[in-house]
Write a protein that holds these residues in place. Structure first.
Motif, PDB file in Angstrom:
ATOM      1  N   THR A 227      80.682 -34.752  41.251  1.00 49.87           N
ATOM      2  CA  THR A 227      79.904 -35.484  42.257  1.00 49.87           C
ATOM      3  C   THR A 227      78.450 -35.587  41.805  1.00 49.87           C
ATOM      4  O   THR A 227      77.781 -34.566  41.649  1.00 49.87           O
ATOM      5  CB  THR A 227      79.969 -34.772  43.621  1.00 49.87           C
ATOM      6  OG1 THR A 227      81.338 -34.617  44.012  1.00 49.87           O
ATOM      7  CG2 THR A 227      79.228 -35.569  44.680  1.00 49.87           C
ATOM      8  N   PRO A 228      77.929 -36.793  41.591  1.00 46.15           N
ATOM      9  CA  PRO A 228      76.538 -36.944  41.154  1.00 46.15           C
ATOM     10  C   PRO A 228      75.542 -36.475  42.223  1.00 46.15           C
ATOM     11  O   PRO A 228      75.748 -36.702  43.416  1.00 46.15           O
ATOM     12  CB  PRO A 228      76.406 -38.451  40.910  1.00 46.15           C
ATOM     13  CG  PRO A 228      77.808 -38.936  40.705  1.00 46.15           C
ATOM     14  CD  PRO A 228      78.652 -38.077  41.595  1.00 46.15           C
ATOM     15  N   PHE A 229      74.470 -35.825  41.768  1.00 44.21           N
ATOM     16  CA  PHE A 229      73.377 -35.386  42.645  1.00 44.21           C
ATOM     17  C   PHE A 229      72.076 -36.028  42.185  1.00 44.21           C
ATOM     18  O   PHE A 229      71.834 -36.165  40.982  1.00 44.21           O
ATOM     19  CB  PHE A 229      73.225 -33.861  42.595  1.00 44.21           C
ATOM     20  CG  PHE A 229      74.069 -33.112  43.586  1.00 44.21           C
ATOM     21  CD1 PHE A 229      73.490 -32.383  44.612  1.00 44.21           C
ATOM     22  CD2 PHE A 229      75.458 -33.133  43.494  1.00 44.21           C
ATOM     23  CE1 PHE A 229      74.261 -31.689  45.529  1.00 44.21           C
ATOM     24  CE2 PHE A 229      76.247 -32.441  44.400  1.00 44.21           C
ATOM     25  CZ  PHE A 229      75.642 -31.715  45.422  1.00 44.21           C
ATOM     26  N   PHE A 230      71.236 -36.427  43.151  1.00 40.23           N
ATOM     27  CA  PHE A 230      69.885 -36.913  42.872  1.00 40.23           C
ATOM     28  C   PHE A 230      68.949 -36.059  43.725  1.00 40.23           C
ATOM     29  O   PHE A 230      68.881 -36.216  44.938  1.00 40.23           O
ATOM     30  CB  PHE A 230      69.755 -38.392  43.241  1.00 40.23           C
ATOM     31  CG  PHE A 230      68.544 -39.071  42.649  1.00 40.23           C
ATOM     32  CD1 PHE A 230      67.256 -38.730  43.054  1.00 40.23           C
ATOM     33  CD2 PHE A 230      68.690 -40.057  41.683  1.00 40.23           C
ATOM     34  CE1 PHE A 230      66.146 -39.351  42.511  1.00 40.23           C
ATOM     35  CE2 PHE A 230      67.582 -40.693  41.133  1.00 40.23           C
ATOM     36  CZ  PHE A 230      66.309 -40.344  41.543  1.00 40.23           C
ATOM     37  N   ILE A 231      68.229 -35.138  43.081  1.00 42.47           N
ATOM     38  CA  ILE A 231      67.454 -34.110  43.779  1.00 42.47           C
ATOM     39  C   ILE A 231      65.965 -34.406  43.625  1.00 42.47           C
ATOM     40  O   ILE A 231      65.476 -34.591  42.502  1.00 42.47           O
ATOM     41  CB  ILE A 231      67.790 -32.716  43.211  1.00 42.47           C
ATOM     42  CG1 ILE A 231      69.294 -32.452  43.360  1.00 42.47           C
ATOM     43  CG2 ILE A 231      66.968 -31.632  43.900  1.00 42.47           C
ATOM     44  CD1 ILE A 231      69.829 -31.400  42.416  1.00 42.47           C
ATOM     45  N   ILE A 232      65.235 -34.444  44.750  1.00 39.87           N
ATOM     46  CA  ILE A 232      63.808 -34.766  44.735  1.00 39.87           C
ATOM     47  C   ILE A 232      63.032 -33.618  45.377  1.00 39.87           C
ATOM     48  O   ILE A 232      63.330 -33.213  46.508  1.00 39.87           O
ATOM     49  CB  ILE A 232      63.523 -36.070  45.498  1.00 39.87           C
ATOM     50  CG1 ILE A 232      64.410 -37.209  44.976  1.00 39.87           C
ATOM     51  CG2 ILE A 232      62.049 -36.445  45.385  1.00 39.87           C
ATOM     52  CD1 ILE A 232      64.320 -38.485  45.796  1.00 39.87           C
ATOM     53  N   LEU A 233      62.039 -33.099  44.653  1.00 41.63           N
ATOM     54  CA  LEU A 233      61.213 -31.998  45.154  1.00 41.63           C
ATOM     55  C   LEU A 233      59.741 -32.270  44.865  1.00 41.63           C
ATOM     56  O   LEU A 233      59.403 -33.015  43.939  1.00 41.63           O
ATOM     57  CB  LEU A 233      61.611 -30.677  44.487  1.00 41.63           C
ATOM     58  CG  LEU A 233      63.037 -30.158  44.702  1.00 41.63           C
ATOM     59  CD1 LEU A 233      63.265 -28.908  43.863  1.00 41.63           C
ATOM     60  CD2 LEU A 233      63.307 -29.876  46.167  1.00 41.63           C
ATOM     61  N   GLY A 234      58.880 -31.630  45.663  1.00 42.25           N
ATOM     62  CA  GLY A 234      57.443 -31.649  45.401  1.00 42.25           C
ATOM     63  C   GLY A 234      57.024 -30.326  44.785  1.00 42.25           C
ATOM     64  O   GLY A 234      57.440 -29.258  45.249  1.00 42.25           O
ATOM     65  N   GLN A 235      56.203 -30.378  43.757  1.00 46.12           N
ATOM     66  CA  GLN A 235      55.811 -29.160  43.033  1.00 46.12           C
ATOM     67  C   GLN A 235      55.173 -28.121  43.954  1.00 46.12           C
ATOM     68  O   GLN A 235      55.410 -26.915  43.806  1.00 46.12           O
ATOM     69  CB  GLN A 235      54.832 -29.526  41.917  1.00 46.12           C
ATOM     70  CG  GLN A 235      54.381 -28.337  41.077  1.00 46.12           C
ATOM     71  CD  GLN A 235      53.218 -28.697  40.159  1.00 46.12           C
ATOM     72  OE1 GLN A 235      52.423 -29.582  40.477  1.00 46.12           O
ATOM     73  NE2 GLN A 235      53.130 -28.029  39.018  1.00 46.12           N
ATOM     74  N   LEU A 236      54.384 -28.571  44.934  1.00 46.83           N
ATOM     75  CA  LEU A 236      53.652 -27.650  45.803  1.00 46.83           C
ATOM     76  C   LEU A 236      54.259 -27.570  47.205  1.00 46.83           C
ATOM     77  O   LEU A 236      53.593 -27.110  48.137  1.00 46.83           O
ATOM     78  CB  LEU A 236      52.184 -28.085  45.893  1.00 46.83           C
ATOM     79  CG  LEU A 236      51.443 -28.207  44.553  1.00 46.83           C
ATOM     80  CD1 LEU A 236      49.998 -28.634  44.781  1.00 46.83           C
ATOM     81  CD2 LEU A 236      51.501 -26.895  43.777  1.00 46.83           C
TER      82      LEU A 236
END
Length: 414
Positions: A227-236
């Motif tokens: 299952t493909p994942f697209f993960i988005i995070l902010g460094q801070l």
């Protein structure tokens, strides 16, 4: 096309009976049995005709006042459902039930509403969003197990509500169940990780935004190998990057289809700047139908189905106790495996629960109904017969999942 009047009338009667079956309440077993018997009595209408008919049916339930191009609220609380759930739904402006549409199952952040989460994808009355422009349906359920919840609790109720909203939407609108994308922001991102790892077979892709892969996810990450994942995070953004390192490193090291985007110098955010990239990513994906191999790990009773295999509750040593749901838990996940071998027409299942239930289909050569099927469970032969297509199995599968396009032709219960 059918040119004989008698056959056309029989098919129309079959259509009416099939819709009646899909609309029945949970406790209407006798009524459903009578409908199946009536269907089987129609001349020239057998399982193959019903399999052709189901994908062409309109949604069996009414649209509950949903208007294309606007965000509407629906409460699924009829007697078909185990628990009630409220969800916001957006239908693209051109929506018509004769066409199926990809779906975004969107889980809201703490302090946000389902309508606000739907608006991230769909826009507003004043400004159309990308879901409207790309022709997506958005389903945003109220999945929280408690009012005003500020942290995701990894509960069975949260799973049930989110998946029930998807099922209810499938019974009201024309969803493409091969293109369902799971997403969530912050607390909803935590839930997206959990649901994506627990039920990977339901989704074409998973998009956790500012979420954390925590608690039971440490046991389940391997379930997402396909299952493909697209993960988005902010460094801070708090300590989300550090808390996601373990599962991200494992997924990358094992070459899972995982895309990771980190915004340098960014704190908490909706990361709307990624919206065009996300729709481009989703446009390339769809769920695999009838995979030949299943490998899964299970801890909770809600994780009882993977693609075509359904199991019972995990044994006590493999069952997660509610107050042990943290990183220090000593729970041991139950490993479940199943594989179809062709052209031998043989299935091998490794399952230590008390139930093994298999949904079968001839689609894509998955199972050959003209050849004896052998099923071995834990190394022991449990079934060796010719499968017969079942009208009841087809209708019950469509009714219980909301998916009228991936038709189950037969069920084997062991």
């Amino acid at each position: 096309a059918v040119t004989e009047l008698d056959q056309a009338i029989a098919l129309w009667q079959a259509r009416t009976l099939a819709l009646d079956y899909l609309r029945t309440a949970t406790d209407s077993g006798n009524e459903r049995q009578q409908i199946v018997e009536s269907l089987q009595s129609l001349e020239g209408v057998g399982p193959r005709r019903v399999a052709q008919l189901l994908p062409l049916l309109p949604p069996p339930l009414d649209s509950a006042g949903a208007i294309p191009g606007k965000i509407s609220e629906i409460r699924a609380s009829d007697d078909r459902d185990e628990v009630s759930v409220t969800y916001s739904v957006f239908l693209p402006p051109e929506y018509h039930h004769e066409h199926s549409y990809p779906v975004i199952l969107a889980l809201h952040a703490e302090g946000k509403t389902t309508a606000q989460e739907a608006a991230f994808w769909a826009g507003s009355d004043q400004k159309a969003g990308q879901a409207a422009r790309h022709g997506y349906i958005v389903v945003a359920p109220e999945y929280q197990s408690k009012p005003n919840q500020t942290q995701y609790d990894y509960s069975v109720l949260a799973h049930t509500r989110a998946l029930q909203a998807l099922r209810d939407a499938g019974n009201r609108f024309s969803l493409d169940f091969d293109r369902v994308f799971l997403s969530g922001h912050q607390m909803g991102g935590d839930a997206a990780f959990d649901l994506g790892f627990s039920h990977p077979d339901l989704f074409a892709g998973v998009i956790p935004i500012a979420g954390v892969s925590d608690q039971v996810c440490q046991f389940y990450w391997e379930n997402a190998r396909n299952t493909p994942f697209f993960i988005i995070l902010g460094q801070l953004d708090r300590d989300t990057v550090a808390r996601n390192e373990r599962e991200l490193e494992r997924m990358m090291r094992h070459k899972f289809d995982a895309t990771y985007v980190e915004y340098i110098g960014s704190g908490p955010d909706s990361f709307y700047a990624e919206i065009h990239t996300l729709f481009d990513w989703m446009s390339r994906l769809q769920r695999s139908r009838w995979p030949r191999r299943i490998d899964a790990k299970v801890l909770r009773p809600t994780e009882n189905r993977f693609d075509w295999l359904e199991i019972g509750e995990p044994p006590t040593p493999n069952r997660l106790v509610r107050n042990e749901s943290n990183r220090k838990t000593t729970a041991k996940p139950l490993k479940v495996e199943a594989e179809v071998y062709q052209p031998a027409n043989r299935i091998e299942v490794f399952n230590k629960t008390s139930r093994t239930r298999l949904s079968m289909s001839p689609e894509g050569g998955f199972i050959n109904f003209d050849k004896r099927l052998t099923i071995n469970v834990n190394g022991r032969q449990r079934f060796s017969e010719f499968l017969k297509p079942s009208v009841e199995a087809m209708l019950q599968s469509a009714r219980s999942t909301g998916d009228r396009r991936n038709v189950c032709w037969a069920v084997v219960e062991l």
